[in-house]
Design an enzyme around this catalytic site. Structure first.
Site, PDB file in Angstrom:
ATOM      1  N   ILE A 156       0.860 -14.505  69.110  1.00  0.00           N
ATOM      2  CA  ILE A 156      -0.565 -14.818  69.003  1.00  0.00           C
ATOM      3  C   ILE A 156      -0.989 -14.958  67.548  1.00  0.00           C
ATOM      4  O   ILE A 156      -1.704 -15.900  67.183  1.00  0.00           O
ATOM      5  CB  ILE A 156      -1.399 -13.736  69.709  1.00  0.00           C
ATOM      6  CG1 ILE A 156      -1.033 -13.680  71.198  1.00  0.00           C
ATOM      7  CG2 ILE A 156      -2.892 -13.988  69.535  1.00  0.00           C
ATOM      8  CD1 ILE A 156      -1.571 -12.459  71.925  1.00  0.00           C
ATOM      9  N   PRO A 207       0.096  -5.035  68.982  1.00  0.00           N
ATOM     10  CA  PRO A 207       0.067  -4.180  70.168  1.00  0.00           C
ATOM     11  C   PRO A 207      -0.409  -2.790  69.796  1.00  0.00           C
ATOM     12  O   PRO A 207      -0.341  -2.398  68.621  1.00  0.00           O
ATOM     13  CB  PRO A 207       1.526  -4.177  70.631  1.00  0.00           C
ATOM     14  CG  PRO A 207       2.304  -4.383  69.369  1.00  0.00           C
ATOM     15  CD  PRO A 207       1.472  -5.312  68.519  1.00  0.00           C
ATOM     16  N   CYS A 233      -9.157  -9.142  69.292  1.00  0.00           N
ATOM     17  CA  CYS A 233      -8.804  -9.656  70.615  1.00  0.00           C
ATOM     18  C   CYS A 233      -7.473  -9.055  71.050  1.00  0.00           C
ATOM     19  O   CYS A 233      -6.733  -9.662  71.830  1.00  0.00           O
ATOM     20  CB  CYS A 233      -8.715 -11.182  70.589  1.00  0.00           C
ATOM     21  SG  CYS A 233     -10.291 -12.017  70.369  1.00  0.00           S
ATOM     22  N   GLU A 264     -13.548   0.646  76.988  1.00  0.00           N
ATOM     23  CA  GLU A 264     -14.140  -0.541  77.615  1.00  0.00           C
ATOM     24  C   GLU A 264     -14.242  -0.427  79.132  1.00  0.00           C
ATOM     25  O   GLU A 264     -15.114  -1.062  79.751  1.00  0.00           O
ATOM     26  CB  GLU A 264     -13.347  -1.796  77.252  1.00  0.00           C
ATOM     27  CG  GLU A 264     -11.931  -1.822  77.784  1.00  0.00           C
ATOM     28  CD  GLU A 264     -11.145  -3.034  77.291  1.00  0.00           C
ATOM     29  OE1 GLU A 264     -10.457  -3.646  78.123  1.00  0.00           O
ATOM     30  OE2 GLU A 264     -11.224  -3.373  76.089  1.00  0.00           O
ATOM     31  N   HIS A 297     -13.010  -8.705  77.583  1.00  0.00           N
ATOM     32  CA  HIS A 297     -11.545  -8.729  77.659  1.00  0.00           C
ATOM     33  C   HIS A 297     -11.069  -9.967  78.418  1.00  0.00           C
ATOM     34  O   HIS A 297     -10.166  -9.897  79.263  1.00  0.00           O
ATOM     35  CB  HIS A 297     -11.022  -7.456  78.345  1.00  0.00           C
ATOM     36  CG  HIS A 297      -9.619  -7.103  77.934  1.00  0.00           C
ATOM     37  ND1 HIS A 297      -9.172  -5.809  77.813  1.00  0.00           N
ATOM     38  CD2 HIS A 297      -8.556  -7.886  77.617  1.00  0.00           C
ATOM     39  CE1 HIS A 297      -7.894  -5.805  77.444  1.00  0.00           C
ATOM     40  NE2 HIS A 297      -7.503  -7.060  77.327  1.00  0.00           N
TER      41      HIS A 297
END
Length: 334
Positions: A156, A207, A233, A264, A297
């Site tokens: 990513i 991670p 993100c 969250e 998310h």
């Protein structure tokens, strides 16, 4: 051979039906419920399960699967930190994940968040809602004037770097493990402190580990440039909510783009009717701010990603059942 799947959503069903057509020898059962001690018995008769959830996987759920002879678990996402590996070891279970389902989806989301913050779009939206169609004072900034610090240069992070360079931003990067291409470009800097000191924008693409939990804390923020923008993100636990609020209150942080948040699960995935109804006061504080862009998310959430998540997880589970070792294996007792 039978595979049972948990937490299947409507948007996943077309991809699941396509996989079933391509694998007619496999019987597939599923539920829209997540894997819990109450639902674990639904998998009775299966040789493996495919699942997806953000809440912890309870030992009792795994025990019931084990009692039913199920030893193969495949998750449809990347992160597996909500498993206790001691439980998996005790029950001699194998676990696979989907290490890459669409780096572009998450990288695009992060880069778009940066652009919206730089051009102060949330403020412009509020002006429009109030019938104010003037320019000033919502003057923006350009990508090419920004030094963007990318923390994490895996799949990513590398895609995000390409996109940022396409916009003309100066990119600097930090990762414990260096990528050869990023190394050749000379983008790596030696320490996080240097990145904090130089970056106008910081975007996280690592991670979650025991070593980097709450890496963005009071100390880290104090080392950053005044008026920094922070994008996350990756995983919510990388940023301390309390430290973020302090940084926003002091204007040390000019804005934040957050697809993930610590705690969250207190609010994400539910309909509250209004931000005023959020039960978590810390998250409510963050969500109410005009210089914070918050999404639930869903950075990963594209048609391509969903298709890949289904195909890779089910292929992996089938391999595990057949005694093969997929390259997506993340835990095995042996």
């Amino acid at each position: 051979m039978k595979i049972f799947a948990y937490g299947i959503r409507e948007d996943e069903k077309p991809s699941l039906e396509n996989w079933q057509k391509a694998n007619p020898e496999v019987e597939v059962g599923y539920t829209d419920q997540t894997l819990t001690p109450e639902t674990a018995k639904l998998a009775d008769g299966a040789s493996g399960v495919v699942t997806l959830q953000t809440t912890p996987y309870e030992r009792e759920s795994l025990r019931i699967l084990n009692d039913q002879g199920i030893k193969n678990i495949s998750i449809r996402n990347v992160g597996y930190d909500n498993f206790n590996f001691d439980d998996l070891k005790e029950f001699d279970m194998k676990l696979s994940n989907v290490p890459v389902y669409s780096p572009n989806a998450i990288a695009e989301h992060a880069v778009l968040m940066i652009g919206r913050l730089l051009r102060r779009i949330p403020e412009v939206d509020q002006k429009f809602d109030n019938g104010d169609f003037t320019w000033a004072p919502t003057i923006g900034k350009e990508y090419r004037e920004q030094t963007v610090g990318v923390i994490g240069t895996g799949h990513i992070g590398r895609v995000a770097i390409q996109m940022l360079q396409g916009f003309g931003a100066k990119v600097i990067a930090y990762d414990v493990y260096h990528n050869e291409d990023i190394e050749k470009q000379g983008l790596y800097i030696d320490t996080l402190d240097e990145l904090y000191q130089q970056a106008d924008v910081i975007t996280l693409h690592v991670p979650l580990t025991s070593d980097n939990a709450y890496m963005i804390n009071d100390d880290a923020i104090s080392k950053m440039k005044d008026g920094v923008y922070i994008i996350n993100c990756a995983r919510g636990e990388l940023i301390s909510n309390e430290a973020l609020i302090k940084g926003l209150d002091s204007h040390k942080i000019a804005g934040a783009g957050l697809d993930v948040l610590d705690h969250e699960n207190n609010v994400f995935g539910k309909k509250w009717g209004s931000i005023d109804n959020l039960p978590d006061p810390t998250i409510k504080n963050i969500a109410e701010r005009l210089n914070v862009i918050l999404t639930p998310h869903n950075a990963f959430y594209t048609e391509t990603a969903i298709r890949n998540m289904i195909e890779v997880s089910f292929n992996s589970n089938k391999d595990l059942i057949e005694g093969k070792i997929p390259d997506t294996l993340v835990f095995s007792k042996k």
